[in-house]
Design an enzyme around this catalytic site. Structure first.
Site: not given
Ligand code: GNR
Ligand code: NI
Length: 174
Positions: A46, A51, A94-95, A136-137, A140
């Site tokens: 995601g 980001q 999270c990236l 999670h997205e 953000h």
């Molecule tokens: O790549 C991602 N893997 C992930 C694994 C578990 C819960 C959430 C994520 S999202 C993350 C990519 C990211 O930072 N998206 O905002």
């Molecule tokens: Ni993230």
């Protein structure tokens, strides 16, 4: 095809609330395509516009299994319109928080309504990894990182390490 630099914490741009998109136009479509390229390259499941330094309510995700056909989502102005009573705990990364992982508790299922790349309204219920990812997205878009769901002790420990890592390698963080 364009890869966009991904911001890493701590960065004030990751703490801002993103603005709704007024029109789903060619610029927004290009942004979502570039975000998908960036997400697949990372690799990640995601990516939210903040980001990549764009303060708009736009996200992409693809939680398809490796080897399965891709299943990209492009979401503009997503809204959670229903959450399940039961919660689930899953390990998140999270990236924008490289190399750190922690358990986060969230509603197990959510129904999300959004505009797709044509501007059409769509609605879908998500469970499992897709539910974790879309929540999670969407966090953000409101300037919230998974770190904000942890205790202050855990959050600050990770933030201190990220600050240190940035200081020793400022090029690693956009
Ligand atoms: O790549 C991602 N893997 C992930 C694994 C578990 C819960 C959430 C994520 S999202 C993350 C990519 C990211 O930072 N998206 O905002
Ligand atoms: Ni993230």
């Amino acid at each position: 095809m364009a890869l966009l630099p991904i911001l890493t914490a701590p960065d004030p741009r990751l703490k801002q609330k993103a603005a709704p998109v007024t029109t789903v136009d060619a610029d927004v479509r290009r942004l979502m395509d570039d975000m998908l390229d960036t997400m697949y390259a990372a690799p990640g499941i995601g990516l939210a516009a903040p980001q990549v330094g764009v303060s708009k309510r736009v996200l992409v995700m693809d939680v398809a299994d490796k080897g399965a056909p891709p299943h990209p989502y492009r979401m503009v102005n997503p809204e959670i319109i229903w959450v399940s009573d039961d919660d689930m705990k899953a390990e998140e990364g999270c990236l924008s928080v490289p190399q750190h992982y922690a358990d986060v508790v969230r509603p197990a299922e959510v129904t999300v309504r959004w505009l797709d790349e044509t501007g059409a309204e769509r609605e879908e219920r998500f469970s499992g990894l897709a539910s974790v990812c879309v929540q999670h997205e969407m966090d953000h878009l409101d300037g919230i990182l998974f770190l904000d769901h942890l205790s202050a002790l855990k959050r600050n420990m990770i933030l201190r390490k990220l600050t240190k890592a940035k200081r020793s390698d400022p090029g690693a963080a956009a």
